[in-house]
Structure formats: structure tokens, C-alpha cells
Design an enzyme around this catalytic site. Structure first.
Site, PDB file in Angstrom:
ATOM      1  N   TYR A   1      -2.812  -3.614   0.466  1.00 44.47           N
ATOM      2  CA  TYR A   1      -4.097  -4.388   0.531  1.00 44.47           C
ATOM      3  C   TYR A   1      -4.507  -5.065  -1.005  1.00 44.47           C
ATOM      4  O   TYR A   1      -4.495  -6.238  -0.909  1.00 44.47           O
ATOM      5  CB  TYR A   1      -5.107  -3.545   1.147  1.00 44.47           C
ATOM      6  CG  TYR A   1      -6.357  -4.320   1.241  1.00 44.47           C
ATOM      7  CD1 TYR A   1      -6.663  -4.842   2.488  1.00 44.47           C
ATOM      8  CD2 TYR A   1      -7.452  -4.147   0.509  1.00 44.47           C
ATOM      9  CE1 TYR A   1      -7.976  -5.568   2.558  1.00 44.47           C
ATOM     10  CE2 TYR A   1      -8.899  -4.568   0.641  1.00 44.47           C
ATOM     11  CZ  TYR A   1      -8.955  -5.222   2.004  1.00 44.47           C
ATOM     12  OH  TYR A   1     -10.241  -5.921   2.026  1.00 44.47           O
TER      13      TYR A   1
ATOM     14  N   GLY B   1      -1.188 -24.052   3.666  1.00 43.37           N
ATOM     15  CA  GLY B   1      -0.375 -25.124   4.055  1.00 43.37           C
ATOM     16  C   GLY B   1      -1.040 -25.990   5.053  1.00 43.37           C
ATOM     17  O   GLY B   1      -1.175 -27.125   5.032  1.00 43.37           O
TER      18      GLY B   1
HETATM   19  P1  NAD Z   1     -12.278  -6.549  10.374  1.00 41.77           P
HETATM   20  O1  NAD Z   1     -11.067  -5.815  10.423  1.00 41.77           O
HETATM   21  O2  NAD Z   1     -13.635  -6.059  11.300  1.00 41.77           O
HETATM   22  O3  NAD Z   1     -11.787  -8.077  10.576  1.00 41.77           O
HETATM   23  C1  NAD Z   1     -10.393  -8.497  10.349  1.00 41.77           C
HETATM   24  C2  NAD Z   1     -10.195  -9.624  11.445  1.00 41.77           C
HETATM   25  O4  NAD Z   1      -8.886  -9.976  11.183  1.00 41.77           O
HETATM   26  C3  NAD Z   1     -10.269  -8.716  12.613  1.00 41.77           C
HETATM   27  O5  NAD Z   1     -10.613  -9.423  13.856  1.00 41.77           O
HETATM   28  C4  NAD Z   1      -8.488  -8.753  12.683  1.00 41.77           C
HETATM   29  O6  NAD Z   1      -8.069  -8.506  14.236  1.00 41.77           O
HETATM   30  C5  NAD Z   1      -8.223  -9.864  12.282  1.00 41.77           C
HETATM   31  N1  NAD Z   1      -6.664 -10.097  11.906  1.00 41.77           N
HETATM   32  C6  NAD Z   1      -5.978  -8.930  11.053  1.00 41.77           C
HETATM   33  N2  NAD Z   1      -4.941  -9.418  10.818  1.00 41.77           N
HETATM   34  C7  NAD Z   1      -4.864 -10.830  11.213  1.00 41.77           C
HETATM   35  C8  NAD Z   1      -3.464 -11.532  11.543  1.00 41.77           C
HETATM   36  N3  NAD Z   1      -2.271 -11.395  10.835  1.00 41.77           N
HETATM   37  N4  NAD Z   1      -3.685 -12.761  12.170  1.00 41.77           N
HETATM   38  C9  NAD Z   1      -5.039 -13.021  12.823  1.00 41.77           C
HETATM   39  N5  NAD Z   1      -6.088 -12.024  12.813  1.00 41.77           N
HETATM   40  C10 NAD Z   1      -5.853 -11.039  12.042  1.00 41.77           C
HETATM   41  O7  NAD Z   1     -12.819  -6.603   8.735  1.00 41.77           O
HETATM   42  P2  NAD Z   1     -14.106  -7.418   8.075  1.00 41.77           P
HETATM   43  O8  NAD Z   1     -14.653  -6.348   7.494  1.00 41.77           O
HETATM   44  O9  NAD Z   1     -14.676  -8.353   8.979  1.00 41.77           O
HETATM   45  O10 NAD Z   1     -13.267  -8.107   6.967  1.00 41.77           O
HETATM   46  C11 NAD Z   1     -13.139  -9.231   7.026  1.00 41.77           C
HETATM   47  C12 NAD Z   1     -12.212 -10.057   5.895  1.00 41.77           C
HETATM   48  O11 NAD Z   1     -13.280  -9.788   4.581  1.00 41.77           O
HETATM   49  C13 NAD Z   1     -10.949  -9.327   5.519  1.00 41.77           C
HETATM   50  O12 NAD Z   1     -10.204 -10.156   4.955  1.00 41.77           O
HETATM   51  C14 NAD Z   1     -11.464  -8.250   4.427  1.00 41.77           C
HETATM   52  O13 NAD Z   1     -10.191  -8.015   3.766  1.00 41.77           O
HETATM   53  C15 NAD Z   1     -12.508  -8.950   3.655  1.00 41.77           C
HETATM   54  N6  NAD Z   1     -13.178  -7.700   2.803  1.00 41.77           N
HETATM   55  C16 NAD Z   1     -14.088  -7.429   3.714  1.00 41.77           C
HETATM   56  C17 NAD Z   1     -14.983  -6.215   3.250  1.00 41.77           C
HETATM   57  C18 NAD Z   1     -15.960  -5.563   3.729  1.00 41.77           C
HETATM   58  O14 NAD Z   1     -16.644  -4.559   3.138  1.00 41.77           O
HETATM   59  N7  NAD Z   1     -16.229  -5.880   5.027  1.00 41.77           N
HETATM   60  C19 NAD Z   1     -14.985  -6.154   1.685  1.00 41.77           C
HETATM   61  C20 NAD Z   1     -13.761  -6.827   1.059  1.00 41.77           C
HETATM   62  C21 NAD Z   1     -13.021  -7.888   1.695  1.00 41.77           C
END
Ligand code: NAD
Ligand code: UDP
Length: 310
Positions: free
Chosen positions: A144, A101
Site C-alpha cells: 500500500y 491514460g
Molecule cells: P474503501 O475500502 O471503503 O473504498 C475503496 C473502494 O475502492 C471500495 O469500494 C473498493 O471496492 C474499490 N476498489 C478497490 N480496488 C479496486 C479496483 N482495483 N478497481 C475498482 N475498484 C476498486 O476505503 P476508503 O476509506 O473509502 O478509501 C478511499 C480511498 O482513499 C483509497 O484510495 C484510500 O487509499 C484513500 N485513503 C483513505 C483514507 C481513510 O482514512 N479513509 C486514508 C488515506 C487514504
């Protein structure tokens, strides 16, 4: 110079992304509720006039004026996304609706950090983007997996219904410095266990496979995707096709750290995918992207980080 919003910007991937976008000369708004993220990941940008931090939960709407949005907000480690599963689905679904949005109102382009989890426990190997997956809708990973699948649906519906400029990226297991020591994902767990002399915990018999991508490679692909031509939406796999069993990973970590830790075996959590490897032909063709950092090199950099961190 663009004004760019990074949700989840205080997390592992998001904080490195903020650094890269700042280094390119952009203005960056880092938005995070600090659920799994940490302020120390972004402290070094505190005095940068082109950087701003907003503590906010994307489940609640917010008004901002930006040119691009990278939507990374969501806990990524099974331990954390399963500790509040309803919150995880809300972040994926309500959070995506709010960010879409915002993009619609501001006229911004928006990229979704989706995941290889949309393929579930795959019957097709390696996974191509046209494989529709094998996901349990009622298991402990579903908050998830199905949340991220619904987010992809929302992105494509906003594109079809409102002509929004979207990019959907399916990220395969990515690792590197700034993973939280208690993150719970396999690479950080094994390194932390090895460096602190604790038992290295393999879940199941360790024959399940994953393909591990180093953070710098992944973010190059992410930024290329965001800036790719308007008519390419994805979804596109970004990951490293090098595939290893979890047992091989444990042995590598022991070797590279010189640890005396024992490897022990614990129960496999339910719905744990048996294998995972990206087919990255589409990323090569459309983005001219492929990873260059091999697992040993990436593990050495990550081990060096944890040696200082612990
Ligand atoms: P991470 O947990 O280190 O980072 C996620 C961040 O999102 C954190 O800083 C957390 O505080 C913030 N967050 C969570 N819920 C929130 C909300 N409702 N509002 C605001 N902030 C929120 O994980 P990451 O590895 O850095 O992953 C980042 C993104 O990449 C995620 O969306 C994850 O699903 C995706 N992803 C990562 C991987 C991986 O291997 N690292 C693989 C597939 C997908
Ligand atoms: N895993 C493990 N020991 C750990 C953490 C994870 O054996 O201490 C296994 C887990 O069961 C899975 C693989 O490693 O088979 C990758 O787990 P991770 O949580 O990193 O990511 P995902 O399962 O989401 O790919």
C-alpha cells in the site's frame, strides 16, 4: 454541470463523494469492483438519471468520456490491502496508469487519493508535504505505502511529460458513517466492538497516535482541491490535526457508547506507525480549507450510524 468519474465510488469515501457531486448538479459515473465497497452505499442513487454505476476493476483499461476523475479505487484498511498485497500494488500502479491514460485521452483533470502512509513511520512530526518519509519497502504495509508512493510519481510524471492537470491529496485517517462494520480500521472496530459488547482490541500499548478527520470535512477539502487553480498540483495534506493516542480513542468510544466492554491489548502489527499528525498549513493557504468537526462530534454521528447498521 460536469461529467465526473469516481473510482472506488461504492466505498466509504467514494459513496459520500458521489452524493456530494450529485447534489452539486453534476453527472456522476461511479466505478467500482466491489472488493471492499458495497452496492448498498449507492442504492439510494439508483433512480437518479445523473448517476451511473459500472462494475469494473481499474487494473483493466476502460474508455469513458469525462471532465474530471477522482481516483479513490484501492482498499484502504490494512486488513484488506494486506489480504491480496499484489492486487493492492496492481491497483495503485496499473490502476493509476489506466486512469491517467484515460484522463490524457479524454482531456480530463484527475485527482489521486493518496495517503499519509507515504510518510511511513515518520521521524518528523507533524508531517509537512516536503517530508519525504520513512517507509519500509519490504514490509507487510509496503504494498500500500509503496504502491501509493509510486502512484504519486506517476501522477507527477504524467503532469511533467504530458501536461496533464493533476491533483494529489494526502489523506490522513478519516472516519464516519458507511464504514463497513468489518472494515478493520480502528474507529469502526472500536465502535462495533463497544456496541456489541465485545472486547475492545488495542494493538500494542495504545500509545501510538493518529489524527482523525470526519468524512464531511475531508470531502470538502477534496472537492476544493479538484477545483483549485491549474497551477497547484499538491501534494497537499488533508486531515484533522487533533492528535489522539489509540488508548484515548478507545476510552472515548467506551464513554460515548456507554459500553460495558473491556479494553484488551493484542500484539502490535509490524511497521505500525508510532505517530501521525498532518501539518495543514498548505491546505489553509492554497485551498482556504480546515476541518471544523471535532472528534467527539464525529464519533457521535458515526456511533448513531452503527446503532442502526448493526
Ligand atoms: P474503501 O475500502 O471503503 O473504498 C475503496 C473502494 O475502492 C471500495 O469500494 C473498493 O471496492 C474499490 N476498489 C478497490 N480496488 C479496486 C479496483 N482495483 N478497481 C475498482 N475498484 C476498486 O476505503 P476508503 O476509506 O473509502 O478509501 C478511499 C480511498 O482513499 C483509497 O484510495 C484510500 O487509499 C484513500 N485513503 C483513505 C483514507 C481513510 O482514512 N479513509 C486514508 C488515506 C487514504
Ligand atoms: N488498531 C487497534 N485496534 C484495532 C484496529 C487498529 O489498536 O482493532 C490500531 C492500529 O494498530 C494502528 C491504529 O489503530 O496503530 C490505526 O489503525 P488503522 O488500521 O485504523 O489505520 P492505519 O494504521 O492505517 O493508520
Amino acid at each position: 454541470m460536469k461529467k465526473i468519474l469516481v473510482t472506488g465510488g461504492a466505498g466509504f469515501l467514494g459513496s459520500h463523494l458521489c452524493d456530494k457531486l450529485l447534489a452539486e448538479g453534476n453527472e456522476v459515473i461511479c466505478l467500482d469492483n466491489l472488493y471492499t465497497g458495497q452496492k448498498k452505499n449507492i442504492y439510494h442513487n439508483h433512480d437518479n438519471p445523473r448517476f451511473e454505476f459500472i462494475r469494473h476493476d481499474i487494473v483493466e483499461p476502460i474508455r469513458l468520456e469525462v471532465d474530471q476523475i477522482y481516483n479513490l479505487a484501492c482498499p484502504a484498511s490494512p486488513v484488506h490491502y494486506q489480504s491480496n498485497p499484489i492486487g493492492t500494488t496492481k491497483t495503485c500502479v496499473h490502476g493509476s496508469i489506466n486512469m491517467l491514460g484515460l484522463a490524457k485521452r479524454a482531456g480530463a483533470r484527475i485527482l489521486q487519493a493518496s495517503t499519509s502512509e507515504v510518510y511511513g513511520d515518520p521521524e518528523v512530526h507533524p508531517q509537512r508535504e516536503d517530508y519525504q518519509g520513512n517507509v519500509n519497502p519490504v514490509g507487510i504495509r509496503s504494498c500500500y505505502d509503496e504502491g501509493k508512493r509510486c502512484a504519486e510519481t506517476l501522477f507527477f510524471d504524467y503532469h511533467r511529460q504530458h501536461d496533464l492537470e493533476i491533483k494529489v491529496m494526502r489523506i490522513f485517517n478519516t472516519y464516519g458513517p458507511r464504514m463497513h462494520p468489518q472494515d478493520g480500521r480502528v474507529v469502526s472496530n472500536f465502535i462495533v466492538q463497544a456496541l456489541s459488547g465485545k472486547d475492545i482490541t488495542i494493538f500494542g500499548d495504545g500509545s501510538q497516535t493518529r489524527s482523525f478527520c470526519y468524512v464531511d470535512d475531508l470531502l470538502d477539502g477534496m472537492i476544493k482541491l479538484m477545483n483549485s487553480p491549474k497551477d497547484f498540483q499538491g501534494p497537499v495534506n488533508i486531515g484533522n490535526p487533533g492528535e489522539f493516542t489509540i488508548k484515548e480513542l478507545a476510552e472515548k468510544v467506551v464513554e460515548l457508547t456507554g459500553s460495558k466492554s473491556n479494553i484488551i491489548y493484542q500484539d502490535l502489527p509490524s511497521d505500525d506507525p508510532t505517530r501521525r499528525r498532518p501539518d495543514i498549513s498548505l491546505a489553509k493557504e492554497k485551498l482556504n480549507w480546515q476541518p471544523s468537526i471535532k472528534l467527539n462530534e464525529g464519533l457521535e454521528k458515526t456511533i448513531s450510524f452503527f446503532k442502526i447498521e448493526l
